[in-house]
Design an enzyme around this catalytic site. Structure first.
Site, PDB file in Angstrom:
ATOM      1  N   ASP A 181       0.835  -1.197   0.000  1.00 29.83           N
ATOM      2  CA  ASP A 181       0.000   0.000   0.000  1.00 29.83           C
ATOM      3  C   ASP A 181       0.874   1.253   0.000  1.00 29.83           C
ATOM      4  OD1 ASP A 181      -2.874   0.852   0.259  1.00 29.83           O
ATOM      5  OD2 ASP A 181      -2.051   1.925   1.987  1.00 29.83           O
ATOM      6  N   GLU A 202       0.849  -0.686  -5.211  1.00 28.47           N
ATOM      7  CA  GLU A 202      -0.297   0.229  -5.176  1.00 28.47           C
ATOM      8  C   GLU A 202       0.230   1.630  -5.469  1.00 28.47           C
ATOM      9  OE1 GLU A 202      -2.298   3.258  -4.261  1.00 28.47           O
ATOM     10  OE2 GLU A 202      -1.719   2.676  -2.223  1.00 28.47           O
ATOM     11  N   ASP A 258     -10.929   1.863  -0.023  1.00 28.10           N
ATOM     12  CA  ASP A 258     -11.072   3.297   0.226  1.00 28.10           C
ATOM     13  C   ASP A 258     -12.146   3.952  -0.651  1.00 28.10           C
ATOM     14  OD1 ASP A 258      -9.222   3.621   2.260  1.00 28.10           O
ATOM     15  OD2 ASP A 258      -7.554   3.997   0.902  1.00 28.10           O
TER      16      ASP A 258
END
Length: 498
Positions: A296, A343, A396
């Protein structure tokens, strides 16, 4: 050496916490095994989970007490009942949730540890060879157990609020608290033993069914974590062990003041001197936990945003150069033949694009970002290349039904033109999103479980920069139907993803 590409395949993003169970939150129990069976029936090759670490205030899996430890909430209580460590009557004497579709973290915090302490009291695990081997093989466990035991002892305060001697890990203080809190340390070691015993059994079952696990790891660790307390020199802290600078992202069209995340920043110069030993240790462990590692905020490894810790927002932050390919080399040497996903969502960063291309890691694309009217939008399927992972939306984002329901009619016009269905309902548009992703050239397609089930905004996992209502959605029993599975398998079959 660049990583090889994924085979053409598909998967589902489904947090462990969102699985059905009678005890308030998803676990590694029977419903997890059932979900694996359903993924196999649905022609899926991957199950992506959110970070599995123990959560703190705010309940975010991206702000964990540890970069290594597992969340005790995921330990299945029925398995503990089968082992004779607790009774079903005892477990059922507690209230676990108010609504089946949402996790109640307050109830969990109040009740779960009471049940787990009872299981610990009835266990003789410490005498077993399996436990002794587990302790020996996990060099992070001693620091983590002491950190959690101290945290409980000091009424859940952050380690920065502890007495100075143990806060700064004075040798005498470490010895003193290890002796004083030995029983509680043993309890936290027991929890990790049970967590990983159950997790690795579930992972093995999934792998035997042809399902690989994609694990999601945050780039940064929480300030209040065992890692920052145990290894403060790896981070940019001052002599008082306070962060001088913290993480975040700059202002953009979505946020006038940017986002100040507050994680301590790594001291990359020091990390490079020992050839990224801390990261090698972390990535090696992640490669054991997962089959694929999604990093991430990968951009922060190439160029990271540094915000003065005393500032109230991210306006005065600045970008600094990260380790880039030097760290990628350490990653590749640490994970063996396991794959990594970068990501790279957010700000356009040419430096990061070059690093990702050189590494061979697939980048990410999100269909919810595709339809802003710009035909050069990289998230539009006709702009993909094969070495990509395409998502309908991530944890998200809103669910697809929620997202398209909120668009104005003129915003939906291009969407309908793109899919060639001028009168498509929102639900029908979601069907088209699956088809567009599955037929694209992107090697890997992943959709959230909520989007398979066509759940509206009540199924959204996280609204960034908010607290109180995130990470709560759960799938109810039997909600993932044979019809859903047949549809997914059909899509995988006709578009060559089986």
């Amino acid at each position: 050496m660049a990583q090889s590409e994924f085979k053409r395949s598909a998967g589902i993003l489904m947090p462990i916490s969102s699985l059905p169970s009678p005890y308030g939150i998803g676990t590694f129990g029977s419903k997890a095994y059932e979900f694996v069976d359903h993924l196999e029936a649905a022609g899926q090759n991957y199950w992506q989970v959110l970070p599995l670490g123990p959560t703190s205030y705010g309940d975010s899996p991206y702000a964990s007490f540890s970069a290594f430890a597992g969340n005790p909430y995921f330990i299945d209580l029925d398995f503990l009942i089968e082992e004779g460590l607790i009774t079903k009557d005892f477990v059922e004497s507690f209230k676990w949730n108010l609504e089946d579709q949402f996790v109640d973290y307050g109830l969990l915090f109040e009740n779960r540890y009471q049940v787990l302490r009872e299981a610990f009291a009835n266990s003789d695990h410490a005498k077993t060879e399996e436990f002794k081997t587990f302790v020996k093989e996990n060099d992070w466990l001693e620091d983590y157990a002491l950190y959690r035991a101290c945290k409980t002892h000091f009424e859940h305060q952050s380690w920065q609020e502890w007495p100075k001697d143990i806060k700064s890990r004075k040798k005498e203080a470490l010895a003193k608290y290890k002796k004083k809190l030995k029983k509680d340390m043993d309890f936290y070691k027991f929890l990790q033993f049970k967590f990983f015993e159950q997790w690795y059994a579930l992972k093995e079952y999934a792998n035997d069914k042809g399902i690989e696990i994609i694990g999601d790891i945050p780039v940064y660790v929480a300030m209040d974590s065992a890692e920052v307390w145990a290894s403060p020199k790896q981070f940019k802290l001052n002599k008082d062990l306070k962060a001088e600078v913290v993480s975040g992202v700059p202002p953009d069209i979505f946020s006038e003041f940017g986002q100040k995340w507050g994680n301590p920043l790594y001291d990359w110069a020091k990390m490079e001197k020992d050839d990224f030993k801390w990261w090698r240790r972390r990535m090696s462990f992640m490669a054991k936990m997962y089959d694929v590692i999604r990093i991430d905020h990968f951009l922060g490894l190439v160029k990271y945003y540094s915000i003065p810790a005393e500032d109230g927002n991210a306006v005065n932050g600045k970008y600094l150069k990260g380790p880039g390919m030097k760290l990628i080399k350490a990653f590749n040497e640490s994970v063996g033949d396991k794959k990594i996903i970068a990501e790279d969502l957010g700000v356009e960063m040419p430096e990061a694009k070059k690093v990702i291309e050189k590494s061979g890691y697939p980048s990410m694309k999100v269909l919810e970002f595709a339809f802003d009217g710009d035909r050069k939008n990289p998230h539009l399927p006709f702009n993909y290349n094969s070495n990509m992972v395409v998502y309908g939306g991530t944890h998200d984002n809103d669910t697809l039904v929620g997202y398209f329901s909120d668009l104005q009619w003129w915003e939906l016009e291009y969407v309908r033109e793109f899919i060639g269905d001028s009168h498509a309902s929102v639900e029908r548009i979601v069907d088209h999103m699956f088809r567009e992703a599955y037929k694209s050239v992107a090697n890997l397609v992943i959709f959230q479980m909520q989007d398979v089930l066509k759940i509206d905004s009540k199924g959204r996992m996280n609204v960034p920069s908010t607290l109180g209502t995130n990470w709560r959605w759960r799938m109810t029993d039997s909600e993932f139907t044979p019809e859903h599975m047949r549809y997914l398998r059909y899509m995988s079959d006709i578009y060559g993803r089986l």
